[in-house]
Scaffold this motif. Structure first.
Motif, PDB file in Angstrom:
ATOM      1  N   ASP A 188      31.352 -29.608  -2.497  1.00  0.00           N
ATOM      2  CA  ASP A 188      30.268 -29.626  -1.501  1.00  0.00           C
ATOM      3  C   ASP A 188      29.820 -28.212  -1.159  1.00  0.00           C
ATOM      4  O   ASP A 188      28.616 -27.943  -1.004  1.00  0.00           O
ATOM      5  CB  ASP A 188      30.734 -30.348  -0.227  1.00  0.00           C
ATOM      6  N   GLU A 189      30.809 -27.325  -1.028  1.00  0.00           N
ATOM      7  CA  GLU A 189      30.483 -25.942  -0.707  1.00  0.00           C
ATOM      8  C   GLU A 189      29.680 -25.288  -1.827  1.00  0.00           C
ATOM      9  O   GLU A 189      28.724 -24.549  -1.589  1.00  0.00           O
ATOM     10  CB  GLU A 189      31.766 -25.153  -0.448  1.00  0.00           C
ATOM     11  N   ILE A 190      30.085 -25.608  -3.090  1.00  0.00           N
ATOM     12  CA  ILE A 190      29.369 -25.047  -4.240  1.00  0.00           C
ATOM     13  C   ILE A 190      27.939 -25.556  -4.262  1.00  0.00           C
ATOM     14  O   ILE A 190      26.981 -24.807  -4.489  1.00  0.00           O
ATOM     15  CB  ILE A 190      30.096 -25.408  -5.557  1.00  0.00           C
ATOM     16  N   ARG A 191      27.785 -26.884  -4.033  1.00  0.00           N
ATOM     17  CA  ARG A 191      26.439 -27.453  -4.012  1.00  0.00           C
ATOM     18  C   ARG A 191      25.607 -26.832  -2.887  1.00  0.00           C
ATOM     19  O   ARG A 191      24.421 -26.539  -3.057  1.00  0.00           O
ATOM     20  CB  ARG A 191      26.513 -28.976  -3.837  1.00  0.00           C
ATOM     21  N   ARG A 192      26.260 -26.680  -1.721  1.00  0.00           N
ATOM     22  CA  ARG A 192      25.538 -26.093  -0.603  1.00  0.00           C
ATOM     23  C   ARG A 192      25.134 -24.651  -0.910  1.00  0.00           C
ATOM     24  O   ARG A 192      23.993 -24.239  -0.611  1.00  0.00           O
ATOM     25  CB  ARG A 192      26.415 -26.113   0.644  1.00  0.00           C
TER      26      ARG A 192
END
Length: 420
Positions: A188-192
């Motif tokens: 999720d952090e990478i996508r964000r």
């Protein structure tokens, strides 16, 4: 080595620890039955009080000295550097102390960093805290007791070698779940981060496009300004050339004017000299006629004058009422004649050239008449009661006021001998 404690013995020990906290550390609660869910808020504990309670519950250290327990935990980096023995304990710092004291292994981020933030997340994940709270909040005695109780309730075999023995299957499952959760969080952090980077790139591209457009507009404006400047410089050059030409023409005109003025000045000087000579000749003739008239009148009738006779004019400087030395000499000669006429009466009229205001001309003409009258009285030629003075301003000129010679002639005083 610490002997393995059975479940009943562990619960007994927890009860002893709990009662010890109630009476010795100031951790207050209203009832043991309410400790799990709805325990009311109580006084916050200090780092030293929490250290003593947790170390005793974990079997790491038994002591009645709060500061000794705090120093034990601090020396092992089980508390962050910001912790102070007598300050109210923060929730995330106490979470770190719980994981360290009970030797509970955490997820990837906690294992890598070992800091309070990820210790708090591990405690929440393991459900030692049922709901998320502010990591920076102060820990009350009730909350501390609740978290320790939930940690102890997970143990199956108690302590062994100062290491809390957990259900291995449950630990492995929890670890896998934590790893999956951490991976999901990381994804999720990478996508964000990717979405944020895309937004930043789009915003940057928009800014660059706007900057390029502004640069093109600025270059266009600068080109227009340069063109205007060139045109303005050409106009200035033409204006300077015209100015030089005009200055040359003006210099020629000025030179002609200076030459003409010099010629006029010479002509005026000649005219003034001629007028002065003429006035002197007239004055001499008038004086001679006056003397002859006075002599005749004196011979025929010594005590009276039957006709009025005008004496020579008296001249003055521009804007001045003071008698010139030449005019004083005239008045002295007139006074000598008038002394021979007993009871003589005079009319003295003052005049001015056409300059200044009407009121000013009247004032200066009256002043000139009074100056002449006062001088004759001072000479003893006539008494004040027999003199009448009047100023006429620029009225009744005898010469052209448009020339210097004419204005000089009009600045005069006329003395008239009146009949008796």
């Amino acid at each position: 080595m610490i002997d393995i404690i059975t479940e009943n013995k562990m619960k007994k020990r927890f009860l002893i620890i709990f009662l010890s906290c109630i009476f010795n550390t100031g951790l207050y609660s209203q009832s043991v039955a309410a400790e799990i869910e709805n325990l009311p808020a109580v006084k916050a504990v200090t780092y030293a009080q929490a250290s003593r309670f947790i170390l005793d519950a974990a079997g790491k250290m038994t002591t009645n000295n709060f500061n000794e327990a705090f120093q034990y935990a601090a020396d092992r980096a089980w508390l962050p550097d910001r912790a102070s023995a007598n300050e109210a304990a923060r929730l995330d710092d106490i979470c770190l102390l719980l994981l360290k004291a009970f030797n509970i292994k955490g997820g990837i981020f906690y294992s890598l960093t070992g800091n309070s933030h990820y210790a708090y997340r591990e405690v929440v994940y393991r459900n030692y805290l049922r709901e998320r709270s502010d990591p920076a909040m102060n820990v009350s005695g009730s909350l501390l007791l609740l978290m320790v109780d939930r940690i102890l309730s997970e143990y199956n075999g108690g302590f062994h070698d100062d290491v809390l023995v957990l259900d291995r299957g449950k630990e492995e499952t929890s670890r896998n779940e934590a790893l999956a959760a951490e991976n999901a969080l990381r994804e999720d952090e990478i996508r964000r981060q990717e979405a944020l980077a895309a937004q930043i790139a789009a915003a940057r591209e928009a800014e660059l496009a706007a900057a390029r457009e502004a640069e093109v507009r600025r270059e266009t404006e600068l080109a227009a300004v340069r063109e205007t400047k060139v045109r303005h410089q050409a106009e200035l050059a033409a204006a300077r050339e015209a100015e030089v030409r005009r200055e040359a023409e003006f210099a020629a005109v000025k030179e002609t004017e200076v030459r003409r003025q010099a010629e006029l000045a010479a002509a005026r000087e000649t005219e003034v000299r001629h007028e002065t000579e003429l006035a002197t000749a007239k004055e001499t003739g008038v004086r001679r006629e006056t003397e002859l008239a006075v002599a005749r009148e004196t011979t025929d009738r010594p005590t009276a004058i039957t006709t009025a006779a005008k004496l020579p004019f008296l001249q003055f400087l521009p804007n001045d009422i003071e008698l010139l030395e030449s005019e004083k000499q005239k008045l002295q000669e007139i006074a000598a004649i008038l002394k021979a006429i007993p009871g003589v009466r005079l009319k003295i009229d003052g005049y001015a050239a056409f300059a200044g205001t009407r009121a000013g001309r009247m004032k200066i003409s009256e002043g000139r008449a009074r100056s002449v009258a006062n001088y004759l009285i001072l000479q003893g030629a006539v008494v004040a009661a027999n003199i009448t003075t009047e100023g006429h301003g620029a009225e009744f000129p005898i010469a052209n006021n448009l020339t210097l010679r004419g204005m000089a002639a009009n600045r005069r005083v006329v003395i008239t001998i009146l009949e008796r």
